[in-house]
Write a protein that holds these residues in place. Structure first.
Motif, PDB file in Angstrom:
ATOM      1  N   THR A 132       0.830  -1.191   0.000  1.00  0.00           N
ATOM      2  CA  THR A 132       0.000   0.000   0.000  1.00  0.00           C
ATOM      3  C   THR A 132       0.878   1.261   0.000  1.00  0.00           C
ATOM      4  O   THR A 132       1.925   1.287   0.633  1.00  0.00           O
ATOM      5  CB  THR A 132      -0.905  -0.023   1.249  1.00  0.00           C
ATOM      6  OG1 THR A 132      -1.768  -1.150   1.152  1.00  0.00           O
ATOM      7  CG2 THR A 132      -1.740   1.235   1.368  1.00  0.00           C
ATOM      8  N   ILE A 133       0.416   2.290  -0.722  1.00  0.00           N
ATOM      9  CA  ILE A 133       1.078   3.601  -0.681  1.00  0.00           C
ATOM     10  C   ILE A 133       0.384   4.424   0.397  1.00  0.00           C
ATOM     11  O   ILE A 133      -0.848   4.407   0.499  1.00  0.00           O
ATOM     12  CB  ILE A 133       0.986   4.287  -2.057  1.00  0.00           C
ATOM     13  CG1 ILE A 133       1.697   3.427  -3.111  1.00  0.00           C
ATOM     14  CG2 ILE A 133       1.596   5.689  -2.021  1.00  0.00           C
ATOM     15  CD1 ILE A 133       1.281   3.752  -4.527  1.00  0.00           C
ATOM     16  N   ARG A 134       1.171   5.110   1.194  1.00  0.00           N
ATOM     17  CA  ARG A 134       0.607   5.805   2.347  1.00  0.00           C
ATOM     18  C   ARG A 134       0.806   7.326   2.232  1.00  0.00           C
ATOM     19  O   ARG A 134       1.855   7.783   1.811  1.00  0.00           O
ATOM     20  CB  ARG A 134       1.237   5.258   3.640  1.00  0.00           C
ATOM     21  CG  ARG A 134       0.853   3.807   3.832  1.00  0.00           C
ATOM     22  CD  ARG A 134       1.398   3.156   5.091  1.00  0.00           C
ATOM     23  NE  ARG A 134       0.564   2.004   5.414  1.00  0.00           N
ATOM     24  CZ  ARG A 134       0.672   0.818   4.817  1.00  0.00           C
ATOM     25  NH1 ARG A 134       1.583   0.623   3.897  1.00  0.00           N
ATOM     26  NH2 ARG A 134      -0.144  -0.165   5.141  1.00  0.00           N
ATOM     27  N   TYR A 135      -0.227   8.053   2.615  1.00  0.00           N
ATOM     28  CA  TYR A 135      -0.268   9.516   2.536  1.00  0.00           C
ATOM     29  C   TYR A 135      -0.191  10.025   3.975  1.00  0.00           C
ATOM     30  O   TYR A 135      -1.101   9.824   4.759  1.00  0.00           O
ATOM     31  CB  TYR A 135      -1.582   9.899   1.852  1.00  0.00           C
ATOM     32  CG  TYR A 135      -1.871  11.361   1.622  1.00  0.00           C
ATOM     33  CD1 TYR A 135      -0.860  12.322   1.565  1.00  0.00           C
ATOM     34  CD2 TYR A 135      -3.186  11.781   1.418  1.00  0.00           C
ATOM     35  CE1 TYR A 135      -1.166  13.655   1.334  1.00  0.00           C
ATOM     36  CE2 TYR A 135      -3.503  13.107   1.172  1.00  0.00           C
ATOM     37  CZ  TYR A 135      -2.483  14.038   1.139  1.00  0.00           C
ATOM     38  OH  TYR A 135      -2.798  15.349   0.897  1.00  0.00           O
ATOM     39  N   LEU A 136       0.937  10.648   4.304  1.00  0.00           N
ATOM     40  CA  LEU A 136       1.259  10.950   5.701  1.00  0.00           C
ATOM     41  C   LEU A 136       1.271  12.446   5.972  1.00  0.00           C
ATOM     42  O   LEU A 136       1.849  13.220   5.222  1.00  0.00           O
ATOM     43  CB  LEU A 136       2.650  10.361   6.017  1.00  0.00           C
ATOM     44  CG  LEU A 136       3.264  10.638   7.381  1.00  0.00           C
ATOM     45  CD1 LEU A 136       2.480   9.944   8.486  1.00  0.00           C
ATOM     46  CD2 LEU A 136       4.731  10.183   7.419  1.00  0.00           C
ATOM     47  N   ILE A 144      -3.246  10.100   6.420  1.00  0.00           N
ATOM     48  CA  ILE A 144      -4.468  10.748   5.935  1.00  0.00           C
ATOM     49  C   ILE A 144      -5.279   9.764   5.095  1.00  0.00           C
ATOM     50  O   ILE A 144      -6.496   9.705   5.165  1.00  0.00           O
ATOM     51  CB  ILE A 144      -4.108  11.984   5.072  1.00  0.00           C
ATOM     52  CG1 ILE A 144      -3.293  12.976   5.898  1.00  0.00           C
ATOM     53  CG2 ILE A 144      -5.362  12.631   4.502  1.00  0.00           C
ATOM     54  CD1 ILE A 144      -2.626  14.074   5.066  1.00  0.00           C
ATOM     55  N   ARG A 145      -4.558   8.961   4.284  1.00  0.00           N
ATOM     56  CA  ARG A 145      -5.241   8.057   3.355  1.00  0.00           C
ATOM     57  C   ARG A 145      -4.299   6.930   2.960  1.00  0.00           C
ATOM     58  O   ARG A 145      -3.081   7.076   3.010  1.00  0.00           O
ATOM     59  CB  ARG A 145      -5.672   8.857   2.111  1.00  0.00           C
ATOM     60  CG  ARG A 145      -6.750   8.202   1.273  1.00  0.00           C
ATOM     61  CD  ARG A 145      -7.456   9.227   0.364  1.00  0.00           C
ATOM     62  NE  ARG A 145      -8.388  10.073   1.135  1.00  0.00           N
ATOM     63  CZ  ARG A 145      -8.295  11.396   1.233  1.00  0.00           C
ATOM     64  NH1 ARG A 145      -7.334  12.034   0.604  1.00  0.00           N
ATOM     65  NH2 ARG A 145      -9.165  12.079   1.950  1.00  0.00           N
ATOM     66  N   TYR A 146      -4.903   5.813   2.564  1.00  0.00           N
ATOM     67  CA  TYR A 146      -4.118   4.675   2.065  1.00  0.00           C
ATOM     68  C   TYR A 146      -4.525   4.397   0.624  1.00  0.00           C
ATOM     69  O   TYR A 146      -5.704   4.474   0.284  1.00  0.00           O
ATOM     70  CB  TYR A 146      -4.398   3.424   2.901  1.00  0.00           C
ATOM     71  CG  TYR A 146      -4.049   3.555   4.359  1.00  0.00           C
ATOM     72  CD1 TYR A 146      -2.755   3.326   4.805  1.00  0.00           C
ATOM     73  CD2 TYR A 146      -5.022   3.909   5.294  1.00  0.00           C
ATOM     74  CE1 TYR A 146      -2.430   3.436   6.150  1.00  0.00           C
ATOM     75  CE2 TYR A 146      -4.706   4.031   6.643  1.00  0.00           C
ATOM     76  CZ  TYR A 146      -3.404   3.788   7.061  1.00  0.00           C
ATOM     77  OH  TYR A 146      -3.090   3.904   8.386  1.00  0.00           O
ATOM     78  N   HIS A 167      -1.688  -2.303  -5.497  1.00  0.00           N
ATOM     79  CA  HIS A 167      -0.510  -3.045  -5.969  1.00  0.00           C
ATOM     80  C   HIS A 167      -0.330  -4.321  -5.147  1.00  0.00           C
ATOM     81  O   HIS A 167      -0.555  -4.325  -3.930  1.00  0.00           O
ATOM     82  CB  HIS A 167       0.743  -2.172  -5.868  1.00  0.00           C
ATOM     83  CG  HIS A 167       0.818  -1.122  -6.931  1.00  0.00           C
ATOM     84  ND1 HIS A 167       0.814  -1.411  -8.276  1.00  0.00           N
ATOM     85  CD2 HIS A 167       0.889   0.236  -6.848  1.00  0.00           C
ATOM     86  CE1 HIS A 167       0.893  -0.292  -8.967  1.00  0.00           C
ATOM     87  NE2 HIS A 167       0.931   0.729  -8.127  1.00  0.00           N
ATOM     88  N   THR A 168       0.095  -5.377  -5.826  1.00  0.00           N
ATOM     89  CA  THR A 168       0.245  -6.673  -5.156  1.00  0.00           C
ATOM     90  C   THR A 168       1.709  -7.092  -5.016  1.00  0.00           C
ATOM     91  O   THR A 168       2.002  -8.139  -4.452  1.00  0.00           O
ATOM     92  CB  THR A 168      -0.515  -7.765  -5.928  1.00  0.00           C
ATOM     93  OG1 THR A 168      -0.047  -7.765  -7.294  1.00  0.00           O
ATOM     94  CG2 THR A 168      -2.012  -7.506  -5.917  1.00  0.00           C
ATOM     95  N   LYS A 169       2.619  -6.262  -5.552  1.00  0.00           N
ATOM     96  CA  LYS A 169       4.050  -6.498  -5.350  1.00  0.00           C
ATOM     97  C   LYS A 169       4.715  -5.154  -5.069  1.00  0.00           C
ATOM     98  O   LYS A 169       4.078  -4.114  -5.153  1.00  0.00           O
ATOM     99  CB  LYS A 169       4.677  -7.160  -6.585  1.00  0.00           C
ATOM    100  CG  LYS A 169       4.301  -8.634  -6.721  1.00  0.00           C
ATOM    101  CD  LYS A 169       5.043  -9.310  -7.861  1.00  0.00           C
ATOM    102  CE  LYS A 169       4.677 -10.789  -7.922  1.00  0.00           C
ATOM    103  NZ  LYS A 169       5.161 -11.425  -9.154  1.00  0.00           N
ATOM    104  N   LYS A 170       5.998  -5.203  -4.775  1.00  0.00           N
ATOM    105  CA  LYS A 170       6.752  -4.014  -4.381  1.00  0.00           C
ATOM    106  C   LYS A 170       6.573  -2.868  -5.374  1.00  0.00           C
ATOM    107  O   LYS A 170       6.698  -3.055  -6.585  1.00  0.00           O
ATOM    108  CB  LYS A 170       8.236  -4.382  -4.273  1.00  0.00           C
ATOM    109  CG  LYS A 170       9.148  -3.235  -3.848  1.00  0.00           C
ATOM    110  CD  LYS A 170      10.594  -3.745  -3.760  1.00  0.00           C
ATOM    111  CE  LYS A 170      11.582  -2.609  -3.616  1.00  0.00           C
ATOM    112  NZ  LYS A 170      11.480  -1.904  -2.327  1.00  0.00           N
ATOM    113  N   VAL A 171       6.284  -1.675  -4.852  1.00  0.00           N
ATOM    114  CA  VAL A 171       6.183  -0.474  -5.687  1.00  0.00           C
ATOM    115  C   VAL A 171       7.597   0.047  -5.937  1.00  0.00           C
ATOM    116  O   VAL A 171       8.370   0.250  -5.009  1.00  0.00           O
ATOM    117  CB  VAL A 171       5.324   0.598  -4.996  1.00  0.00           C
ATOM    118  CG1 VAL A 171       5.292   1.879  -5.817  1.00  0.00           C
ATOM    119  CG2 VAL A 171       3.901   0.078  -4.785  1.00  0.00           C
ATOM    120  N   VAL A 172       7.948   0.209  -7.213  1.00  0.00           N
ATOM    121  CA  VAL A 172       9.328   0.585  -7.567  1.00  0.00           C
ATOM    122  C   VAL A 172       9.436   1.967  -8.194  1.00  0.00           C
ATOM    123  O   VAL A 172      10.523   2.476  -8.425  1.00  0.00           O
ATOM    124  CB  VAL A 172       9.975  -0.460  -8.509  1.00  0.00           C
ATOM    125  CG1 VAL A 172      10.240  -1.757  -7.752  1.00  0.00           C
ATOM    126  CG2 VAL A 172       9.114  -0.724  -9.744  1.00  0.00           C
TER     127      VAL A 172
END
Length: 313
Positions: free
Chosen positions: A88-92, A100-102, A106-111
């Motif tokens: 998951t990408i996280r908005y901090l 703030i939001r997730y 994506h099901t594998k590493k975000v590159v």
């Protein structure tokens, strides 16, 4: 003071910070050049004050880990990828260290992760062979592209188009307003057999595209025609890691780290090496960026170094 070959050769390390216990995996300057943020494999986020040359504060992300940290359009919020639990990408919010939001999908590493230069859109690319388009205001994915291989992606400086590098052999350009219709142009390059493309950036003037790899080669192509302009070599990458390469703000120079701890600089006009700068980096220099507003370079291994041009009295 203008950047030229002579000024670049006068760059020296002005300050070294040892805030981290493991390698720094990404850095990002805020648009006004006043702060720099870093993420590290030790699961910490460090914010630096570029004007005073001091670390401002450290936040920890022990639960999810932290990678590919990016400022949004406010200095108090960032996006980052995870190194554990999920992809998951996280908005901090840096202000209160709360999410703030997730952004899940994506099901594998975000590159690859890049923020639009003009609005709240951002792109992510993953080893699950997809690129996703998002908007900070919604947790729902705004667009999805399925690819044949590992992706890299970048917005152009005007935020109207984005480039996607596919399978380390082709660059596709998409119009953001109609990207579901497919790319409006595709540049086919000679495939890099011995390496993967690991990063892509448009030059600040929008005329060039820089492709970095996990080997000892960096490519520069024309952003309009896709014609290969230069191949930058000379630095070492004998560990197969994604070394970052970056433009100077005037688009005339490219900087890259190296596994030998040195910083290399080339001219985008001639393709020739301008300088090899020695630092006290004990490990591979994975992160290199030039400050967008000030005459300052930041490079990072486990340590963070700030560089300034040494002016003779």
């Amino acid at each position: 003071m203008k950047l030229n070959d002579t000024v670049i050769r006068k760059f020296r390390v002005a300050k070294v910070f040892k805030e981290n216990s493991d390698k720094i995996n990404s850095i990002d300057f805020y648009a006004n050049g006043e702060t720099l943020i870093s993420s590290s494999d030790d699961e910490s986020i460090v914010i630096y004050d570029c004007q005073n040359g001091t670390p401002k504060r450290t936040l920890n992300s022990k639960k999810y880990g932290v990678d590919l940290i990016r400022y949004t359009h406010t200095v108090t919020t960032v996006l980052h990828c995870s190194t554990k639990v999920d992809d998951t990408i996280r908005y901090l919010s840096l202000h209160d260290n709360k999410y703030i939001r997730y952004f899940s999908g994506h099901t594998k590493k975000v590159v690859t992760l890049c923020m639009s230069p003009i609005d709240d859109k951002f792109l992510s690319g993953s080893l699950d062979k997809t690129i996703r388009l998002w908007d900070l205001r919604s947790q729902n994915c705004q667009g999805l592209m399925h690819l044949l291989g590992r992706p890299v992606a970048a917005f152009d400086p005007e935020g109207l188009i984005f480039a996607a590098g596919i399978n380390s052999e082709s660059v596709k350009l998409y119009d953001l307003r109609s990207f579901d219709k497919g790319p409006f142009t595709t540049f086919k390059l000679n495939q890099d057999k011995d390496c993967d493309w690991t990063g892509m950036k448009f030059s600040p003037d929008g005329k060039l595209i820089l492709i970095s790899t996990n080997a000892q080669v960096i490519r520069l192509i024309d952003a309009f025609h896709g014609s290969p302009l230069h191949t930058f070599t000379g630095h070492t990458n004998n560990k197969g890691i994604p070394l970052e390469a970056s433009f100077s703000p005037d688009s005339k120079f490219v900087f890259s780290g190296s596994t030998d701890g040195k910083i290399y600089c080339w001219s985008t006009e001639t393709g020739s090496k301008v300088a090899m700068l020695s630092a006290d980096h004990p490990g591979p220099v994975q992160c290199v960026q030039f400050n967008p507003k000030y005459m300052m370079l930041a490079t990072a291994c486990t340590n963070m170094a700030f560089w300034l041009p040494y002016v003779d009295e």
